[in-house]
Every structure is written in C-alpha cells, then in structure tokens.
Design a protein around this motif. Sequence first.
Motif, mmCIF file in Angstrom:
data_model
loop_
_atom_site.group_PDB
_atom_site.id
_atom_site.type_symbol
_atom_site.label_atom_id
_atom_site.label_comp_id
_atom_site.label_asym_id
_atom_site.label_seq_id
_atom_site.Cartn_x
_atom_site.Cartn_y
_atom_site.Cartn_z
ATOM 1 N N ASP A 126 0.808 -1.219 0.000
ATOM 2 C CA ASP A 126 0.000 0.000 0.000
ATOM 3 C C ASP A 126 0.841 1.269 0.000
ATOM 4 O O ASP A 126 0.280 2.373 0.004
ATOM 5 C CB ASP A 126 -0.896 0.030 1.247
ATOM 6 N N LEU A 127 2.166 1.120 -0.001
ATOM 7 C CA LEU A 127 3.032 2.281 0.176
ATOM 8 C C LEU A 127 3.940 2.542 -1.024
ATOM 9 O O LEU A 127 5.029 3.077 -0.872
ATOM 10 C CB LEU A 127 3.876 2.111 1.446
ATOM 11 N N HIS A 128 3.496 2.157 -2.208
ATOM 12 C CA HIS A 128 4.292 2.449 -3.398
ATOM 13 C C HIS A 128 4.250 3.951 -3.694
ATOM 14 O O HIS A 128 3.213 4.602 -3.551
ATOM 15 C CB HIS A 128 3.748 1.690 -4.610
ATOM 16 N N ASP A 129 5.396 4.495 -4.094
ATOM 17 C CA ASP A 129 5.459 5.889 -4.515
ATOM 18 C C ASP A 129 6.587 6.021 -5.535
ATOM 19 O O ASP A 129 7.164 5.022 -5.967
ATOM 20 C CB ASP A 129 5.654 6.830 -3.322
ATOM 21 N N ALA A 130 6.901 7.256 -5.897
ATOM 22 C CA ALA A 130 7.916 7.464 -6.933
ATOM 23 C C ALA A 130 9.270 6.893 -6.523
ATOM 24 O O ALA A 130 10.007 6.336 -7.342
ATOM 25 C CB ALA A 130 8.039 8.953 -7.247
ATOM 26 N N ALA A 131 9.608 7.031 -5.250
ATOM 27 C CA ALA A 131 10.895 6.531 -4.766
ATOM 28 C C ALA A 131 10.868 5.031 -4.501
ATOM 29 O O ALA A 131 11.923 4.393 -4.471
ATOM 30 C CB ALA A 131 11.295 7.276 -3.493
ATOM 31 N N HIS A 132 9.680 4.477 -4.308
ATOM 32 C CA HIS A 132 9.525 3.045 -4.003
ATOM 33 C C HIS A 132 8.403 2.499 -4.886
ATOM 34 O O HIS A 132 7.265 2.326 -4.432
ATOM 35 C CB HIS A 132 9.197 2.835 -2.526
ATOM 36 N N PRO A 133 8.718 2.234 -6.154
ATOM 37 C CA PRO A 133 7.665 1.861 -7.107
ATOM 38 C C PRO A 133 7.116 0.450 -6.937
ATOM 39 O O PRO A 133 6.115 0.110 -7.564
ATOM 40 C CB PRO A 133 8.376 1.997 -8.460
ATOM 41 N N ASP A 134 7.757 -0.364 -6.111
ATOM 42 C CA ASP A 134 7.260 -1.728 -5.910
ATOM 43 C C ASP A 134 7.480 -2.155 -4.462
ATOM 44 O O ASP A 134 8.151 -1.474 -3.686
ATOM 45 C CB ASP A 134 7.948 -2.710 -6.874
ATOM 46 N N SER A 135 6.908 -3.305 -4.121
ATOM 47 C CA SER A 135 6.980 -3.778 -2.745
ATOM 48 C C SER A 135 8.389 -4.190 -2.349
ATOM 49 O O SER A 135 8.780 -4.046 -1.183
ATOM 50 C CB SER A 135 6.012 -4.947 -2.550
ATOM 51 N N ASP A 136 9.158 -4.706 -3.302
ATOM 52 C CA ASP A 136 10.520 -5.141 -2.980
ATOM 53 C C ASP A 136 11.382 -3.979 -2.505
ATOM 54 O O ASP A 136 12.213 -4.133 -1.589
ATOM 55 C CB ASP A 136 11.170 -5.807 -4.197
ATOM 56 N N SER A 137 11.177 -2.814 -3.100
ATOM 57 C CA SER A 137 11.972 -1.651 -2.678
ATOM 58 C C SER A 137 11.583 -1.222 -1.261
ATOM 59 O O SER A 137 12.422 -0.743 -0.495
ATOM 60 C CB SER A 137 11.787 -0.489 -3.654
ATOM 61 N N ARG A 138 10.322 -1.434 -0.900
ATOM 62 C CA ARG A 138 9.889 -1.126 0.464
ATOM 63 C C ARG A 138 10.471 -2.128 1.461
ATOM 64 O O ARG A 138 10.832 -1.767 2.583
ATOM 65 C CB ARG A 138 8.363 -1.115 0.551
ATOM 66 N N ILE A 139 10.554 -3.407 1.058
ATOM 67 C CA ILE A 139 11.160 -4.402 1.942
ATOM 68 C C ILE A 139 12.622 -4.041 2.201
ATOM 69 O O ILE A 139 13.108 -4.137 3.337
ATOM 70 C CB ILE A 139 11.057 -5.820 1.333
ATOM 71 N N ALA A 140 13.318 -3.631 1.142
ATOM 72 C CA ALA A 140 14.724 -3.245 1.298
ATOM 73 C C ALA A 140 14.858 -2.055 2.238
ATOM 74 O O ALA A 140 15.780 -1.997 3.064
ATOM 75 C CB ALA A 140 15.321 -2.916 -0.072
ATOM 76 N N GLU A 141 13.919 -1.125 2.137
ATOM 77 C CA GLU A 141 13.945 0.031 3.030
ATOM 78 C C GLU A 141 13.675 -0.395 4.472
ATOM 79 O O GLU A 141 14.331 0.077 5.411
ATOM 80 C CB GLU A 141 12.903 1.059 2.590
ATOM 81 N N ALA A 142 12.710 -1.288 4.648
ATOM 82 C CA ALA A 142 12.414 -1.793 5.991
ATOM 83 C C ALA A 142 13.645 -2.464 6.591
ATOM 84 O O ALA A 142 13.961 -2.263 7.773
ATOM 85 C CB ALA A 142 11.249 -2.779 5.936
ATOM 86 N N LEU A 143 14.350 -3.241 5.772
ATOM 87 C CA LEU A 143 15.552 -3.920 6.255
ATOM 88 C C LEU A 143 16.575 -2.910 6.772
ATOM 89 O O LEU A 143 17.199 -3.120 7.819
ATOM 90 C CB LEU A 143 16.163 -4.766 5.136
ATOM 91 N N GLN A 144 16.745 -1.810 6.054
ATOM 92 C CA GLN A 144 17.703 -0.776 6.468
ATOM 93 C C GLN A 144 17.348 -0.195 7.832
ATOM 94 O O GLN A 144 18.221 0.025 8.676
ATOM 95 C CB GLN A 144 17.743 0.339 5.416
ATOM 96 N N HIS A 145 16.057 0.021 8.056
ATOM 97 C CA HIS A 145 15.649 0.624 9.324
ATOM 98 C C HIS A 145 15.645 -0.394 10.457
ATOM 99 O O HIS A 145 15.940 -0.033 11.606
ATOM 100 C CB HIS A 145 14.294 1.307 9.171
ATOM 101 N N PHE A 146 15.342 -1.659 10.159
ATOM 102 C CA PHE A 146 15.509 -2.693 11.184
ATOM 103 C C PHE A 146 16.985 -2.782 11.576
ATOM 104 O O PHE A 146 17.319 -2.906 12.757
ATOM 105 C CB PHE A 146 15.030 -4.053 10.675
ATOM 106 N N ALA A 147 17.858 -2.712 10.582
ATOM 107 C CA ALA A 147 19.294 -2.771 10.847
ATOM 108 C C ALA A 147 19.739 -1.606 11.725
ATOM 109 O O ALA A 147 20.551 -1.769 12.647
ATOM 110 C CB ALA A 147 20.076 -2.763 9.535
ATOM 111 N N GLU A 148 19.196 -0.424 11.457
ATOM 112 C CA GLU A 148 19.560 0.752 12.253
ATOM 113 C C GLU A 148 19.042 0.617 13.680
ATOM 114 O O GLU A 148 19.735 1.004 14.634
ATOM 115 C CB GLU A 148 19.006 2.021 11.594
ATOM 116 N N ALA A 149 17.847 0.071 13.837
ATOM 117 C CA ALA A 149 17.314 -0.155 15.182
ATOM 118 C C ALA A 149 18.222 -1.093 15.972
ATOM 119 O O ALA A 149 18.495 -0.867 17.155
ATOM 120 C CB ALA A 149 15.892 -0.719 15.106
#
Length: 238
Positions: A126-149
């Motif tokens: 539900d969160l696709h946008d210009a910077a994240h056109p597909d779900s895989d790019s959102r998963i990769a972003e989530a991974l980055q923030h889990f890693a930072e946490a």
Amino acid sequence: MGDLHAAQLMAATLIARQAGPEEMKKMEHIFADLDAKYPRDAAIWNGHAEFLWETGDHNRAVKTWQEAEKIDPNNGVVLDHLGGNAVAVGEVKQAAEYYARAIHSAPDKADYHFSYANVVFLFRHDLHDAAHPDSDSRIAEALQHFAEAVRLQPLNAEYARAFAETFYSLPQPDWQAALKAWQHLCEISTQKDFALVNIARVHMKLGNKPEARAALAQVQDPKFARMKGRLSERIEAE
C-alpha cells in the motif's frame, strides 16, 4: 519540567490503583491547568494526551497530540504517538509519514526506526510511490531501518529478530548478512534454539552443510524437533 513530572507521577499512581472517576476528573483538571500555564510547550500537551489515552479517551488524546504537533512539528514523541494512532485506524500512509518525521527529528531513537520499518514492511503493497515503485523496494527500506534499530539497541532481541527475519522476504537476499543477523540474535536471545534453526537454514542457502548440521546439533528444545528433522532430511537430500 518539574510540574509535568509531578503530574505524570500522580497520574501513574491513580491509573495503577484504578482510581475512581472523581479523582481522574481532578487529574484531568491538573493537566488542563498545565496546558493553560504552558500553552507553547509540546511536552506538556503530550503529557496530557498520554493521560487521556491511558484513561480511554482516545479521541481527545489524538486531538491533544495534534495540538502538540502544531506547537512543535518536530517533536518525535508526539509524532510517534500520532503514527501509532494512524496505524490503529488504518491510515498506513499517514502512519509512515509520521514515523519518518519522527526519525528525522531524532535519528538516534531505535524505536522510531523499528516502528517505521514495521509499517513499511507490513503494508509494503500500500506504500508504493515514486521513490519506491514496488513492494521489494519497500522491503529493502524496511531492512535498512531494522538494521539501524539493531545498531542503536544491539541487545534488543525483538529488533534483532525482525531484522533477521526480513532477509527471507527479499528477492535476492545477502545470505552472509542474514547469517550474521541470526548469529547475533542467537548471542542475545533466550530463545537460542529458534535462532539456531534459522542459522542452519541460512547455512543451507549458502551451501554450508557441515555448518548447518553443527547448528542443528545444538537444538535441544522438543518443540523444534519436527523442524529439526525436516531440515536434517533436506541437508542429506540436497
């Protein structure tokens, strides 16, 4: 601020002993007086909102947090609360925006990264946008923030588990990085057998059969017996 701290301690005591409506009403008046005394202090309004939320007056709590946001649009605590409410009412895009703003206001707060990553991962479709056109790019972003946490709170097993599990959802996971994530969880968690089973799985992904066998050999909890047996069979069959 002393006034706020005193009010919060009093409110916590009343809530803990399930005080009656009259006492709660008096406490509400105390917070309202603080709002009037410090009209431009977002922390005061946040304290009032937290009290309202804890006592079940969620609508007024949210309105009070929104007032606090107007006072200080960069208050991470307020933004985090508003993000949580947005998730609760199904406004996931707004929730992601609130959490992203909270991170921007306080990038060293692990829980903000964790909350944002959870929303992005769970609602990635539900969160696709210009910077994240597909779900895989959102998963990769989530991974980055889990890693930072995890980087910010390396002993938090909940954060470490979420980070490690996210690798399985990536289209092309970095299995070496995944292995390190599961090994870290094994080091800090009381549920070591869960981590060991996943260490074995990742070793299998890497083609490391001896290491996978060694990880499974350490699994002792009976509830993992079936999974351990299936993985052992796969090691020998593949």
